[in-house]
Write an enzyme that holds these catalytic residues in place. Structure first.
Site, PDB file in Angstrom:
ATOM      1  N   CYS A 136      -9.830   1.510   5.739  1.00 35.88           N
ATOM      2  CA  CYS A 136      -9.183   2.495   6.595  1.00 35.88           C
ATOM      3  C   CYS A 136     -10.246   3.408   7.203  1.00 35.88           C
ATOM      4  CB  CYS A 136      -8.198   3.359   5.795  1.00 35.88           C
ATOM      5  SG  CYS A 136      -6.838   2.453   5.050  1.00 35.88           S
ATOM      6  N   GLY A 148      -4.971 -16.232   5.605  1.00 38.48           N
ATOM      7  CA  GLY A 148      -4.539 -17.614   5.494  1.00 38.48           C
ATOM      8  C   GLY A 148      -5.702 -18.582   5.368  1.00 38.48           C
ATOM      9  N   GLY A 199       0.793  -1.220   0.000  1.00 33.12           N
ATOM     10  CA  GLY A 199       0.000   0.000   0.000  1.00 33.12           C
ATOM     11  C   GLY A 199       0.827   1.271   0.000  1.00 33.12           C
TER      12      GLY A 199
END
Length: 307
Positions: free
Chosen positions: A134, A221, A50
């Site tokens: 965010c 994961g 990012g």
């Protein structure tokens, strides 16, 4: 370059991909750091870590904790900033034949717009991936990814300055994915990627403290794959734009499952920490899956779930 499998060739937002397996943001640095370990031009694509308006140092350590079926991370979006990226990293990336996407994030709509403005002035990128997970600091910390109106505003603002395709990376930490997917599409998103990590907490029982320096972190994961598949399926049914699926992909069969659920391409993240060549291995395994199932092209697999 390694020889390409024609059955794996595809496109994303009009961008040709050698195969549909892309290295995910946050797991492959800026790409160039892996060039001695991985044939970057054999990748379907890569997403750089990012990028923000200004450099960010990130969160206090420890930043990563391995769980029974994945990992929790709280890197804090550490990065060198968009301007340093175009000077230090992008020139080398621009020489690659593989598609390179810039992951972009911010805490106000203006942050996203400014990063894209900086990147627009330089060659070497195929498109952008907006990390909307965010908090919007200007509007009380409400997350862009959880509010359709705020999501629509940031996507629309970026589309106003971006000439390259814009992929919006959605968070799974919402009550329903469809309203967010539809809001991004209506605001002009060219594609969606999902899912980002799940907010999680690991505890050291003896110390009675979190195992991550910042407290909470993002779980990724194999543990999240079944939920990610469900969200990809739901989003793909809600919108007409392409979906990039991610969340726990470690094998070619995993990748096939996301394509069957409705994704047009996939991203591999956590598996790269164990094996930097995981995207190449997964693409090869996906090619074998197509041969074994007598499927002529990867596109014929997309959205074929019978539910």
């Amino acid at each position: 370059m390694s020889s390409a499998n024609p059955a794996l060739a595809t496109t994303l937002c009009g961008i040709p991909l050698r195969n549909p397996v892309i290295a995910a943001s946050g797991t492959f640095a800026y790409g160039v750091e892996f060039e001695k370990l991985v044939n970057l031009d054999a990748l379907g694509g890569l997403v750089v870590k990012g990028l923000s308006r200004e450099p960010i140092e990130g969160n206090p350590p420890p930043r990563i904790y391995e769980t029974d079926a994945g990992m929790i991370n709280s890197i804090g979006l550490q990065n060198i900033g968009a301007r340093a990226f175009v000077k230090q990293k992008l020139p080398a990336l621009a020489k690659l034949e593989t598609a390179v996407f810039a992951n972009v994030f911010g805490y106000q709509t203006e942050d996203y717009v400014e990063v894209v403005r900086v990147l627009e002035d330089h060659p070497g990128l195929a498109g952008y991936e907006l990390n909307v997970s965010c908090p919007n600091t200007r509007q009380g910390g409400i997350y862009f990814s959880s509010d359709p109106a705020r999501l629509s505003a940031v996507v629309g603002a970026v589309k106003g300055v971006a000439r390259r395709p814009v992929i919006v990376k959605l968070s799974p930490n919402v009550s329903a994915i469809e309203p967010l997917a539809c809001a991004a599409e209506a605001a002009g998103a060219d594609a969606l990627s999902l899912v980002n990590t799940f907010i999680a907490l690991a505890i050291d029982a003896r110390a009675r403290r979190p195992r991550i320096g910042a407290g909470f972190g993002g779980l990724s994961g194999p543990a999240i794959k079944p939920i990610a598949l469900r969200l990809v399926y739901q989003a793909a049914r809600a919108v007409k734009i392409p979906i990039v699926g991610l969340g726990g992909i470690a094998t070619g069969t995993d990748a096939a499952e996301f394509l069957i659920a409705g994704a047009s391409a996939v991203e591999v993240g956590t598996a790269i920490f164990r094996d930097p060549r995981a995207p190449l291995r997964i693409a090869e395994q996906l090619g074998k899956f197509l041969r074994d199932e007598k499927i002529a092209s990867v596109a014929k697999l997309v959205g074929t779930l019978q539910l």
